[in-house]
Design a protein around this motif. Structure first.
Motif, PDB file in Angstrom:
ATOM      1  N   PRO A 175      -2.976  22.083  78.608  1.00 42.14           N
ATOM      2  CA  PRO A 175      -2.044  21.178  79.298  1.00 42.14           C
ATOM      3  C   PRO A 175      -2.791  20.135  80.114  1.00 42.14           C
ATOM      4  CG  PRO A 175      -2.142  23.305  80.398  1.00 42.14           C
ATOM      5  CD  PRO A 175      -2.891  23.463  79.120  1.00 42.14           C
ATOM      6  N   LEU A 176      -2.364  18.894  80.018  1.00 42.14           N
ATOM      7  CA  LEU A 176      -3.025  17.815  80.743  1.00 42.14           C
ATOM      8  C   LEU A 176      -2.476  17.665  82.154  1.00 42.14           C
ATOM      9  CD1 LEU A 176      -3.201  15.114  77.924  1.00 42.14           C
ATOM     10  CD2 LEU A 176      -4.880  16.844  78.549  1.00 42.14           C
ATOM     11  N   VAL A 177      -1.168  17.806  82.300  1.00 42.91           N
ATOM     12  CA  VAL A 177      -0.537  17.685  83.612  1.00 42.91           C
ATOM     13  C   VAL A 177       0.563  18.724  83.715  1.00 42.91           C
ATOM     14  CG1 VAL A 177      -1.014  15.218  83.851  1.00 42.91           C
ATOM     15  CG2 VAL A 177       1.093  15.954  82.748  1.00 42.91           C
ATOM     16  N   LYS A 178       0.963  19.022  84.933  1.00 45.68           N
ATOM     17  CA  LYS A 178       2.073  19.941  85.122  1.00 45.68           C
ATOM     18  C   LYS A 178       3.362  19.254  84.683  1.00 45.68           C
ATOM     19  CE  LYS A 178       4.565  22.584  88.624  1.00 45.68           C
ATOM     20  NZ  LYS A 178       4.680  22.899  90.073  1.00 45.68           N
ATOM     21  N   PHE A 179       4.165  19.950  83.882  1.00 47.74           N
ATOM     22  CA  PHE A 179       5.403  19.376  83.367  1.00 47.74           C
ATOM     23  C   PHE A 179       6.575  19.834  84.228  1.00 47.74           C
ATOM     24  CE2 PHE A 179       9.057  19.554  80.340  1.00 47.74           C
ATOM     25  CZ  PHE A 179       9.175  18.177  80.127  1.00 47.74           C
ATOM     26  N   ASP A 180       7.210  18.870  84.882  1.00 47.44           N
ATOM     27  CA  ASP A 180       8.338  19.182  85.757  1.00 47.44           C
ATOM     28  C   ASP A 180       9.678  18.867  85.117  1.00 47.44           C
ATOM     29  OD1 ASP A 180       6.777  20.088  87.930  1.00 47.44           O
ATOM     30  OD2 ASP A 180       6.333  18.012  88.482  1.00 47.44           O
ATOM     31  N   GLY A 181       9.669  18.706  83.823  1.00 44.02           N
ATOM     32  CA  GLY A 181      10.922  18.409  83.152  1.00 44.02           C
ATOM     33  C   GLY A 181      11.079  16.937  82.843  1.00 44.02           C
ATOM     34  N   PRO A 182      12.137  16.566  82.126  1.00 44.05           N
ATOM     35  CA  PRO A 182      12.360  15.159  81.770  1.00 44.05           C
ATOM     36  C   PRO A 182      12.585  14.306  83.008  1.00 44.05           C
ATOM     37  CG  PRO A 182      13.717  16.633  80.445  1.00 44.05           C
ATOM     38  CD  PRO A 182      13.133  17.456  81.533  1.00 44.05           C
ATOM     39  N   PRO A 183      12.218  13.032  82.929  1.00 43.06           N
ATOM     40  CA  PRO A 183      12.437  12.124  84.068  1.00 43.06           C
ATOM     41  C   PRO A 183      13.931  12.039  84.411  1.00 43.06           C
ATOM     42  CG  PRO A 183      10.984  11.134  82.455  1.00 43.06           C
ATOM     43  CD  PRO A 183      11.531  12.361  81.815  1.00 43.06           C
ATOM     44  N   PRO A 184      14.279  11.883  85.704  1.00 45.07           N
ATOM     45  CA  PRO A 184      15.696  11.814  86.116  1.00 45.07           C
ATOM     46  C   PRO A 184      16.487  10.727  85.392  1.00 45.07           C
ATOM     47  CG  PRO A 184      14.268  12.085  88.013  1.00 45.07           C
ATOM     48  CD  PRO A 184      13.374  11.846  86.843  1.00 45.07           C
ATOM     49  N   GLU A 185      15.855   9.570  85.134  1.00 46.20           N
ATOM     50  CA  GLU A 185      16.572   8.491  84.468  1.00 46.20           C
ATOM     51  C   GLU A 185      16.961   8.849  83.039  1.00 46.20           C
ATOM     52  OE1 GLU A 185      12.088   7.394  84.458  1.00 46.20           O
ATOM     53  OE2 GLU A 185      13.561   8.310  85.828  1.00 46.20           O
ATOM     54  N   VAL A 186      16.153   9.671  82.377  1.00 47.87           N
ATOM     55  CA  VAL A 186      16.477  10.111  81.024  1.00 47.87           C
ATOM     56  C   VAL A 186      17.646  11.086  81.063  1.00 47.87           C
ATOM     57  CG1 VAL A 186      15.625  11.371  79.006  1.00 47.87           C
ATOM     58  CG2 VAL A 186      14.136   9.743  80.193  1.00 47.87           C
ATOM     59  N   LEU A 187      17.616  12.005  82.025  1.00 49.00           N
ATOM     60  CA  LEU A 187      18.710  12.963  82.167  1.00 49.00           C
ATOM     61  C   LEU A 187      20.020  12.255  82.499  1.00 49.00           C
ATOM     62  CD1 LEU A 187      16.909  15.809  84.168  1.00 49.00           C
ATOM     63  CD2 LEU A 187      17.476  15.794  81.744  1.00 49.00           C
ATOM     64  N   ALA A 188      19.919  11.229  83.362  1.00 47.14           N
ATOM     65  CA  ALA A 188      21.123  10.496  83.736  1.00 47.14           C
ATOM     66  C   ALA A 188      21.734   9.781  82.542  1.00 47.14           C
ATOM     67  CB  ALA A 188      20.794   9.499  84.852  1.00 47.14           C
ATOM     68  N   LYS A 189      20.900   9.213  81.730  1.00 46.37           N
ATOM     69  CA  LYS A 189      21.381   8.509  80.556  1.00 46.37           C
ATOM     70  C   LYS A 189      22.057   9.450  79.574  1.00 46.37           C
ATOM     71  CE  LYS A 189      19.891   5.224  77.012  1.00 46.37           C
ATOM     72  NZ  LYS A 189      18.764   4.403  76.489  1.00 46.37           N
ATOM     73  N   LEU A 190      21.555  10.684  79.524  1.00 45.40           N
ATOM     74  CA  LEU A 190      22.142  11.687  78.622  1.00 45.40           C
ATOM     75  C   LEU A 190      23.321  12.418  79.255  1.00 45.40           C
ATOM     76  CD1 LEU A 190      18.836  13.275  77.223  1.00 45.40           C
ATOM     77  CD2 LEU A 190      20.363  11.696  76.040  1.00 45.40           C
ATOM     78  N   GLY A 191      23.545  12.135  80.537  1.00 42.78           N
ATOM     79  CA  GLY A 191      24.652  12.803  81.205  1.00 42.78           C
ATOM     80  C   GLY A 191      24.369  14.258  81.518  1.00 42.78           C
ATOM     81  N   VAL A 192      23.111  14.569  81.697  1.00 37.37           N
ATOM     82  CA  VAL A 192      22.700  15.944  81.976  1.00 37.37           C
ATOM     83  C   VAL A 192      22.299  16.045  83.430  1.00 37.37           C
ATOM     84  CG1 VAL A 192      21.089  17.797  81.426  1.00 37.37           C
ATOM     85  CG2 VAL A 192      21.932  16.278  79.615  1.00 37.37           C
ATOM     86  N   GLU A 193      22.829  17.043  84.092  1.00 41.56           N
ATOM     87  CA  GLU A 193      22.492  17.238  85.517  1.00 41.56           C
ATOM     88  C   GLU A 193      21.184  17.975  85.641  1.00 41.56           C
ATOM     89  OE1 GLU A 193      24.369  19.284  89.562  1.00 41.56           O
ATOM     90  OE2 GLU A 193      25.546  19.160  87.713  1.00 41.56           O
ATOM     91  N   GLN A 194      20.296  17.450  86.461  1.00 49.91           N
ATOM     92  CA  GLN A 194      19.003  18.078  86.664  1.00 49.91           C
ATOM     93  C   GLN A 194      19.128  19.296  87.550  1.00 49.91           C
ATOM     94  OE1 GLN A 194      16.035  15.639  88.616  1.00 49.91           O
ATOM     95  NE2 GLN A 194      14.364  16.664  87.556  1.00 49.91           N
ATOM     96  N   THR A 195      18.497  20.376  87.139  1.00 51.03           N
ATOM     97  CA  THR A 195      18.524  21.604  87.910  1.00 51.03           C
ATOM     98  C   THR A 195      17.260  21.687  88.743  1.00 51.03           C
ATOM     99  OG1 THR A 195      19.811  22.725  86.214  1.00 51.03           O
ATOM    100  CG2 THR A 195      18.666  24.098  87.787  1.00 51.03           C
ATOM    101  N   VAL A 196      17.423  21.848  90.017  1.00 48.87           N
ATOM    102  CA  VAL A 196      16.271  21.965  90.927  1.00 48.87           C
ATOM    103  C   VAL A 196      15.976  23.428  91.146  1.00 48.87           C
ATOM    104  CG1 VAL A 196      15.346  21.426  93.204  1.00 48.87           C
ATOM    105  CG2 VAL A 196      16.906  19.815  92.071  1.00 48.87           C
ATOM    106  N   LYS A 197      14.712  23.814  90.852  1.00 46.01           N
ATOM    107  CA  LYS A 197      14.319  25.208  91.044  1.00 46.01           C
ATOM    108  C   LYS A 197      13.831  25.445  92.462  1.00 46.01           C
ATOM    109  CE  LYS A 197      13.026  25.966  86.210  1.00 46.01           C
ATOM    110  NZ  LYS A 197      11.957  26.401  85.306  1.00 46.01           N
TER     111      LYS A 197
END
Length: 221
Positions: free
Chosen positions: A199-221
């Protein structure tokens, strides 16, 4: 023409197979497993068989004896290090055992290796004769400038003079094998910036703008 084949000087069987397979893939050579039967008919040396047992420890000579003479080995070391010297990117070819690989390659009983042997061994002899002709020394004893003077005449077949065409074909084959072996090592990977399957970098999930465009709510752990 066997020379020192102590277990400390010989490449591990796994390494030999790995490099052979990598070069076969890189140059689109036939798979080694498919050439064993043909090789057996051409040479009395024992082959690996269709399914080598890589869990075993083999003794030198179990498959094939090494054939480079001490002088040929010195020439291989000198030429490999001239092509792939130690620099800021990595160690010299000899430091990662490229010459040992070349010895294994020209000694193997498989058809492709036997074909290359016919070009490589005379090419090494030509280097020695040319070094004596020009500088009255063996190739490995020449200065870097003197080695380069000879190599410059054979480093590119298209530009080589007629009297150097055969030697240029040898140099092209040698350079290809040396580079393939070198860049199949960890040191070679680092030299070209290959990091591998990490792994090159820690993956924190898709960018918020991508989730917003897809209408998916980001889950905060």
């Amino acid at each position: 023409m066997n020379h020192d084949e102590s277990s400390s000087s010989r490449l591990p069987r796994r390494t030999v197979l790995k490099w052979f397979a990598a070069i076969a893939a890189a140059t689109q050579l036939p798979n080694l497993g498919s050439t064993v039967e043909a090789a057996a008919a051409a040479s009395p040396a024992k082959g690996y068989g269709m399914d080598p047992d890589l869990s075993k420890f083999y003794q030198p000579g179990d498959f094939w004896p090494l054939t480079l003479t001490p002088v040929q080995r010195e020439t291989v070391i000198a030429l490999a290090d001239l092509i792939l010297p130690a620099d800021h990117l990595g160690p010299a070819a000899s430091a990662v055992r490229v010459p040992e690989f070349i010895d294994e390659w020209v000694s193997a009983p498989y058809p492709q290796q036997q074909k290359d042997r016919e070009a490589l061994l005379p090419g090494l002899q030509w280097l020695e004769e040319e070094a004596q002709k020009r500088f009255s020394k063996k190739f490995s004893a020449l200065s870097e400038q003197q080695k380069s003077a000879i190599a410059d005449d054979i480093c590119w077949p298209a530009d080589a003079k007629p009297e150097f065409k055969k030697a240029a074909a040898f140099f092209q084959k040698f350079r290809s094998l040396a580079a393939s072996a070198y860049y199949g090592t960890e040191a070679g990977w680092k030299a070209i910036g290959y990091i591998g399957n990490v792994p090159l970098v820690k993956f924190d999930g898709p960018p918020p703008e991508v989730l917003a465009k897809l209408g998916v709510e980001q889950t905060v752990k």
